[in-house]
Design a protein around this motif. Structure first.
Motif, PDB file in Angstrom:
ATOM      1  N   ARG A   2      36.582  26.616  -1.793  1.00  5.91           N
ATOM      2  CA  ARG A   2      35.427  25.830  -2.738  1.00  5.91           C
ATOM      3  C   ARG A   2      36.130  25.601  -4.302  1.00  5.91           C
ATOM      4  O   ARG A   2      35.861  25.080  -4.674  1.00  5.91           O
ATOM      5  CB  ARG A   2      34.538  27.058  -2.533  1.00  5.91           C
ATOM      6  CG  ARG A   2      34.451  27.290  -1.580  1.00  5.91           C
ATOM      7  CD  ARG A   2      32.912  27.779  -1.222  1.00  5.91           C
ATOM      8  NE  ARG A   2      32.156  28.011  -0.012  1.00  5.91           N
ATOM      9  CZ  ARG A   2      30.697  29.290   0.080  1.00  5.91           C
ATOM     10  NH1 ARG A   2      30.609  29.796  -1.137  1.00  5.91           N
ATOM     11  NH2 ARG A   2      30.713  29.500   1.206  1.00  5.91           N
ATOM     12  N   THR A   3      37.522  26.215  -4.154  1.00  4.74           N
ATOM     13  CA  THR A   3      37.789  25.939  -5.335  1.00  4.74           C
ATOM     14  C   THR A   3      39.441  25.325  -5.571  1.00  4.74           C
ATOM     15  O   THR A   3      38.953  24.474  -6.444  1.00  4.74           O
ATOM     16  CB  THR A   3      38.418  27.192  -6.228  1.00  4.74           C
ATOM     17  OG1 THR A   3      39.924  27.502  -5.413  1.00  4.74           O
ATOM     18  CG2 THR A   3      37.506  28.208  -5.913  1.00  4.74           C
ATOM     19  N   PHE A   4      38.859  23.759  -4.836  1.00  4.40           N
ATOM     20  CA  PHE A   4      39.567  23.120  -5.300  1.00  4.40           C
ATOM     21  C   PHE A   4      40.079  21.806  -6.217  1.00  4.40           C
ATOM     22  O   PHE A   4      41.343  22.275  -6.713  1.00  4.40           O
ATOM     23  CB  PHE A   4      39.805  21.846  -3.886  1.00  4.40           C
ATOM     24  CG  PHE A   4      40.993  20.307  -3.906  1.00  4.40           C
ATOM     25  CD1 PHE A   4      40.067  19.335  -3.887  1.00  4.40           C
ATOM     26  CD2 PHE A   4      41.960  20.716  -3.727  1.00  4.40           C
ATOM     27  CE1 PHE A   4      41.074  18.067  -4.678  1.00  4.40           C
ATOM     28  CE2 PHE A   4      43.031  20.026  -3.900  1.00  4.40           C
ATOM     29  CZ  PHE A   4      41.761  18.674  -4.216  1.00  4.40           C
ATOM     30  N   SER A   5      38.412  21.779  -6.784  1.00  2.87           N
ATOM     31  CA  SER A   5      38.159  21.055  -8.343  1.00  2.87           C
ATOM     32  C   SER A   5      38.752  21.726  -9.006  1.00  2.87           C
ATOM     33  O   SER A   5      38.848  21.701 -10.385  1.00  2.87           O
ATOM     34  CB  SER A   5      37.393  20.945  -8.493  1.00  2.87           C
ATOM     35  OG  SER A   5      36.295  21.609  -8.386  1.00  2.87           O
ATOM     36  N   TYR A   6      39.308  23.162  -8.945  1.00  2.00           N
ATOM     37  CA  TYR A   6      39.861  24.241 -10.156  1.00  2.00           C
ATOM     38  C   TYR A   6      41.215  23.744 -10.275  1.00  2.00           C
ATOM     39  O   TYR A   6      42.094  24.237 -11.745  1.00  2.00           O
ATOM     40  CB  TYR A   6      39.378  25.121 -10.088  1.00  2.00           C
ATOM     41  CG  TYR A   6      37.604  25.950 -10.312  1.00  2.00           C
ATOM     42  CD1 TYR A   6      37.963  26.730  -9.605  1.00  2.00           C
ATOM     43  CD2 TYR A   6      37.018  24.670 -10.668  1.00  2.00           C
ATOM     44  CE1 TYR A   6      36.098  26.662  -9.336  1.00  2.00           C
ATOM     45  CE2 TYR A   6      35.714  24.840 -10.136  1.00  2.00           C
ATOM     46  CZ  TYR A   6      34.941  26.069 -10.206  1.00  2.00           C
ATOM     47  OH  TYR A   6      33.179  26.347 -10.550  1.00  2.00           O
ATOM     48  N   ILE A  66      49.720   8.991  -7.935  1.00  2.00           N
ATOM     49  CA  ILE A  66      48.719  10.474  -7.274  1.00  2.00           C
ATOM     50  C   ILE A  66      47.025  11.077  -8.357  1.00  2.00           C
ATOM     51  O   ILE A  66      46.516   9.750  -9.292  1.00  2.00           O
ATOM     52  CB  ILE A  66      49.224  11.297  -8.260  1.00  2.00           C
ATOM     53  CG1 ILE A  66      49.146  12.834  -7.943  1.00  2.00           C
ATOM     54  CG2 ILE A  66      49.129  11.641  -9.311  1.00  2.00           C
ATOM     55  CD1 ILE A  66      49.865  14.561  -8.077  1.00  2.00           C
ATOM     56  N   SER A  67      46.481  10.793  -7.021  1.00  2.00           N
ATOM     57  CA  SER A  67      45.264  10.477  -7.050  1.00  2.00           C
ATOM     58  C   SER A  67      44.078  12.103  -6.726  1.00  2.00           C
ATOM     59  O   SER A  67      45.200  12.646  -5.846  1.00  2.00           O
ATOM     60  CB  SER A  67      44.365   9.346  -6.794  1.00  2.00           C
ATOM     61  OG  SER A  67      44.294   9.477  -5.714  1.00  2.00           O
ATOM     62  N   ARG A  68      43.101  12.557  -6.959  1.00  3.66           N
ATOM     63  CA  ARG A  68      42.696  12.919  -7.015  1.00  3.66           C
ATOM     64  C   ARG A  68      41.441  12.783  -6.190  1.00  3.66           C
ATOM     65  O   ARG A  68      40.410  11.916  -6.819  1.00  3.66           O
ATOM     66  CB  ARG A  68      42.562  14.288  -6.928  1.00  3.66           C
ATOM     67  CG  ARG A  68      41.686  14.894  -7.767  1.00  3.66           C
ATOM     68  CD  ARG A  68      42.220  15.918  -8.647  1.00  3.66           C
ATOM     69  NE  ARG A  68      41.813  17.402  -8.374  1.00  3.66           N
ATOM     70  CZ  ARG A  68      42.610  18.328  -8.452  1.00  3.66           C
ATOM     71  NH1 ARG A  68      42.896  18.271  -9.162  1.00  3.66           N
ATOM     72  NH2 ARG A  68      42.197  19.142  -7.844  1.00  3.66           N
ATOM     73  N   ASP A  69      40.173  13.314  -4.126  1.00  2.79           N
ATOM     74  CA  ASP A  69      38.851  12.812  -4.587  1.00  2.79           C
ATOM     75  C   ASP A  69      38.412  14.789  -4.305  1.00  2.79           C
ATOM     76  O   ASP A  69      38.221  15.176  -3.700  1.00  2.79           O
ATOM     77  CB  ASP A  69      38.915  12.049  -3.522  1.00  2.79           C
ATOM     78  CG  ASP A  69      37.231  12.459  -3.119  1.00  2.79           C
ATOM     79  OD1 ASP A  69      36.281  12.981  -3.956  1.00  2.79           O
ATOM     80  OD2 ASP A  69      36.828  11.222  -2.710  1.00  2.79           O
ATOM     81  N   ASN A  70      38.090  15.140  -5.384  1.00  2.00           N
ATOM     82  CA  ASN A  70      37.551  16.346  -5.317  1.00  2.00           C
ATOM     83  C   ASN A  70      36.582  16.854  -4.260  1.00  2.00           C
ATOM     84  O   ASN A  70      36.484  17.448  -3.988  1.00  2.00           O
ATOM     85  CB  ASN A  70      37.200  17.188  -6.784  1.00  2.00           C
ATOM     86  CG  ASN A  70      38.210  17.212  -7.715  1.00  2.00           C
ATOM     87  OD1 ASN A  70      39.459  17.076  -6.779  1.00  2.00           O
ATOM     88  ND2 ASN A  70      38.297  17.203  -9.150  1.00  2.00           N
ATOM     89  N   ALA A  71      35.750  15.585  -4.214  1.00  4.88           N
ATOM     90  CA  ALA A  71      34.545  15.642  -3.427  1.00  4.88           C
ATOM     91  C   ALA A  71      35.040  15.883  -1.754  1.00  4.88           C
ATOM     92  O   ALA A  71      34.430  16.685  -0.694  1.00  4.88           O
ATOM     93  CB  ALA A  71      33.119  14.882  -3.598  1.00  4.88           C
TER      94      ALA A  71
END
Length: 122
Positions: free
Chosen positions: A26-30, A69-74
């Motif tokens: 659950r802490t990927f966005s951190y 590089i990019s990310r999708d926190n959802a």
């Protein structure tokens, strides 16, 4: 944290690939995230990094202007869009996580995926 890379494969010179790295937890966005690669007979090297909020990105000179590089926190996923691929981009590509912004410092990354092979044919 578990990381699983995908999207590697065989591509012709000048082609494109998009790598994905799916993270558990659950802490990927951190976490800050990084992509690294290792070519046969060479040491693993830094490719790109992105901060937890995606406000900051950083690239190796060898890929600047060609990779994004990019990310999708959802979706707990980080991506590496690779364009204008060259034979020297051939390597196993790894994603990794860091609790703090670590840029290119491999030793600061705590969790690593198993890697995905990218082969650029000339």
């Amino acid at each position: 944290v578990q990381l699983v890379e995908s999207g590697g494969g065989l591509v012709q010179v000048g082609g494109s690939l998009r790598l994905s790295c799916a993270a558990s937890g659950r802490t990927f966005s951190y976490y800050a995230m990084g992509w690294f690669r290792q070519a046969p007979g060479k040491e693993r090297e830094f490719v790109a990094a992105i901060s937890a909020t995606a406000r900051t990105t950083y690239y190796a000179d060898s890929v600047k202007g060609r990779f994004t590089i990019s990310r999708d926190n959802a979706k707990n996923t980080v991506y590496l869009q690779m364009n204008s691929l060259k034979p020297e981009d051939t390597a196993v590509y790894y994603c990794a996580t860091s609790r703090v912004w670590s840029g290119s410092f491999q030793s600061s990354y705590e969790y690593w995926g198993q890697g995905t092979q990218v082969t650029v044919a000339s």
